[in-house]
Design a protein around this motif. Structure first.
Motif, PDB file in Angstrom:
ATOM      1  N   ILE A  88      11.767  -2.421  -7.753  1.00 15.82           N
ATOM      2  CA  ILE A  88      12.747  -3.426  -8.171  1.00 15.82           C
ATOM      3  C   ILE A  88      12.279  -4.814  -7.743  1.00 15.82           C
ATOM      4  N   ALA A 104       3.767   7.594 -14.462  1.00 20.02           N
ATOM      5  CA  ALA A 104       2.822   8.129 -13.476  1.00 20.02           C
ATOM      6  C   ALA A 104       1.390   8.018 -13.994  1.00 20.02           C
ATOM      7  N   TRP A 131      10.879  13.762   0.105  1.00 18.02           N
ATOM      8  CA  TRP A 131      10.713  13.470  -1.326  1.00 18.02           C
ATOM      9  C   TRP A 131      11.615  12.300  -1.734  1.00 18.02           C
ATOM     10  N   LEU A 132      12.870  12.354  -1.296  1.00 15.27           N
ATOM     11  CA  LEU A 132      13.815  11.282  -1.621  1.00 15.27           C
ATOM     12  C   LEU A 132      13.378   9.964  -1.001  1.00 15.27           C
ATOM     13  N   VAL A 178      -4.832   3.221 -10.036  1.00 15.37           N
ATOM     14  CA  VAL A 178      -5.409   3.669  -8.760  1.00 15.37           C
ATOM     15  C   VAL A 178      -6.866   4.101  -8.974  1.00 15.37           C
ATOM     16  N   MET A 190      -1.281  14.819 -16.898  1.00 19.31           N
ATOM     17  CA  MET A 190       0.106  14.359 -16.959  1.00 19.31           C
ATOM     18  C   MET A 190       0.741  14.796 -18.276  1.00 19.31           C
ATOM     19  N   HIS A 238       9.172  -5.678  -7.480  1.00 20.21           N
ATOM     20  CA  HIS A 238       8.111  -6.034  -8.426  1.00 20.21           C
ATOM     21  C   HIS A 238       8.704  -6.610  -9.709  1.00 20.21           C
ATOM     22  N   LEU A 239       9.799  -5.986 -10.166  1.00 19.18           N
ATOM     23  CA  LEU A 239      10.442  -6.472 -11.397  1.00 19.18           C
ATOM     24  C   LEU A 239      11.000  -7.881 -11.172  1.00 19.18           C
ATOM     25  N   ILE A 264      19.195  12.366  -9.339  1.00 19.66           N
ATOM     26  CA  ILE A 264      19.894  12.765  -8.116  1.00 19.66           C
ATOM     27  C   ILE A 264      21.069  13.689  -8.460  1.00 19.66           C
ATOM     28  N   VAL A 279       1.555   7.866  -5.958  1.00 18.61           N
ATOM     29  CA  VAL A 279       0.697   9.043  -6.126  1.00 18.61           C
ATOM     30  C   VAL A 279       1.455  10.305  -5.703  1.00 18.61           C
ATOM     31  N   LEU A 328      10.707   8.630  -3.094  1.00 15.04           N
ATOM     32  CA  LEU A 328      11.306   8.184  -4.357  1.00 15.04           C
ATOM     33  C   LEU A 328      11.997   6.838  -4.196  1.00 15.04           C
ATOM     34  N   PHE A 329      12.854   6.713  -3.169  1.00 17.07           N
ATOM     35  CA  PHE A 329      13.641   5.484  -3.041  1.00 17.07           C
ATOM     36  C   PHE A 329      12.811   4.331  -2.471  1.00 17.07           C
ATOM     37  N   LEU A 376       6.418  15.189  -9.612  1.00 17.19           N
ATOM     38  CA  LEU A 376       6.756  15.514 -10.996  1.00 17.19           C
ATOM     39  C   LEU A 376       6.408  16.968 -11.309  1.00 17.19           C
ATOM     40  N   SER A 396       3.868  11.370  -8.295  1.00 17.83           N
ATOM     41  CA  SER A 396       3.224  11.991  -9.451  1.00 17.83           C
ATOM     42  C   SER A 396       3.127  13.498  -9.235  1.00 17.83           C
ATOM     43  N   VAL A 456       1.579  18.452 -17.959  1.00 19.57           N
ATOM     44  CA  VAL A 456       2.742  18.685 -17.088  1.00 19.57           C
ATOM     45  C   VAL A 456       4.035  18.399 -17.853  1.00 19.57           C
ATOM     46  N   LEU A 459      -1.419   6.032 -12.024  1.00 19.54           N
ATOM     47  CA  LEU A 459      -2.617   6.726 -11.525  1.00 19.54           C
ATOM     48  C   LEU A 459      -3.874   6.110 -12.138  1.00 19.54           C
ATOM     49  N   ILE A 487       0.845  -1.197   0.000  1.00 17.54           N
ATOM     50  CA  ILE A 487       0.000   0.000   0.000  1.00 17.54           C
ATOM     51  C   ILE A 487       0.885   1.253   0.000  1.00 17.54           C
ATOM     52  N   HIS A 506       9.686   3.843  -3.350  1.00 15.10           N
ATOM     53  CA  HIS A 506       9.015   3.395  -4.567  1.00 15.10           C
ATOM     54  C   HIS A 506      10.004   2.647  -5.469  1.00 15.10           C
ATOM     55  N   PHE A 507      11.209   3.178  -5.552  1.00 13.60           N
ATOM     56  CA  PHE A 507      12.291   2.613  -6.358  1.00 13.60           C
ATOM     57  C   PHE A 507      12.618   1.182  -5.898  1.00 13.60           C
ATOM     58  N   ARG A 556       1.862   2.192  -3.471  1.00 13.19           N
ATOM     59  CA  ARG A 556       0.806   2.905  -4.180  1.00 13.19           C
ATOM     60  C   ARG A 556       0.759   4.372  -3.738  1.00 13.19           C
ATOM     61  N   ALA A 601      21.806  10.118  -0.858  1.00 10.50           N
ATOM     62  CA  ALA A 601      21.429  11.151  -1.833  1.00 10.50           C
ATOM     63  C   ALA A 601      21.208  12.487  -1.133  1.00 10.50           C
TER      64      ALA A 601
END
Lengths: 121, 133
Positions: free
Chosen positions: A83, B83, A71-72, B90, B112, A85-86, B45, A29, A75-76, A35, A32, B115, B87, A22, A78-79, A25, A117
């Protein structure tokens, strides 16, 4: 009573893997929206310079550093989970003991990468 | 053996790509962009580290260099697409009202896309001003 339970959220204690799922997920979001911030940074660089100065001042300030860390971390997290998941996609790491071990590893890796980082930036 | 007559050939079923009409396309694109983003995150980074250190003029010149501009373009497009795909899932999972769902799906794609386009426009300006200086 240790019989199997339906994953009713108020009764069933979620295992770590489920929390990470969760979180993946939620961080997706959040990133996103991150971004949008990245595009804002690009526009600040493209601009005349006042925006860039304000951005750098924010990034070097206390709240900027806090924001950057969070933020990092998103990011990490999720990162690292991405991996996994891959790896799952090529049918690696589904065994029960590996699931828990990889979950811990993933958290440590995310935290470690975030700190590295953050210190570099 | 199944005695019901099969009026559709296996090819027809494959061509229809199942009930989602996109087959494994969404899954595949999500994975492809994920792999690209694993590689591009290191660059992001680096970009942030440069942003934190360099004065405006130097940052402008750095980002205008072909490799850096190309990597930023790759990051913006890949991350934006990734993204939008995420989304979408979701929304499909939590928004069940058909009109709201469609509105949200359209909104996410246009949003998106917008953006990313704004980012790319900014990048073009960076190349135009930073590349000349």
């Amino acid at each position: 009573m240790n019989r199997p339970l339906s994953p009713h959220l108020q009764i069933y204690r979620l295992p770590l893997t489920a929390w990470l799922s969760i979180t993946h997920r939620i961080t997706g979001v959040v990133l996103s929206f991150g971004l949008l911030v990245l595009v804002g940074m690009v526009l600040a660089i493209a601009g005349a310079g006042e925006g860039y100065g304000a951005l750098q001042a924010f990034l070097h300030g206390f709240w900027g550093r806090v924001w950057l860390f969070l933020w990092l971390l998103a990011l990490f997290s999720h990162f690292c989970h991405g991996i996994r998941h891959l790896l799952w996609d090529v049918i690696l790491g589904f065994e029960r003991e590996r699931l828990s071990r990889h979950s811990l590893l993933e958290l440590l890796a995310a935290l470690g990468l975030t700190c590295l980082a953050w210190l570099w930036i | 053996m199944d005695l019901k007559p099969a009026f559709r050939t296996p090819l027809a079923r494959a061509l229809g790509l199942g009930s989602a009409h996109s087959g494994s396309g969404h899954w595949w694109r999500q994975r492809l962009t994920a792999i690209a983003l694993v590689l591009l995150t290191g660059w992001l980074i680096w970009f942030l580290a440069q942003l934190s250190r360099l004065p405006h003029g130097e940052m402008l010149a750095w980002l205008a260099r072909p490799w850096q501009a190309g990597l930023l373009l790759a990051y913006l497009v890949t991350a934006g697409y990734h993204a939008a795909l995420g989304l979408q899932v979701v929304i499909e999972d939590y928004v069940h009202h058909p009109v709201r769902k469609l509105t949200a799906l359209i909104g996410v794609r246009l949003g998106m896309g917008g953006v990313v386009l704004v980012g790319v426009t900014g990048l073009i300006r960076i190349i135009a001003t930073g590349g000349a200086g």
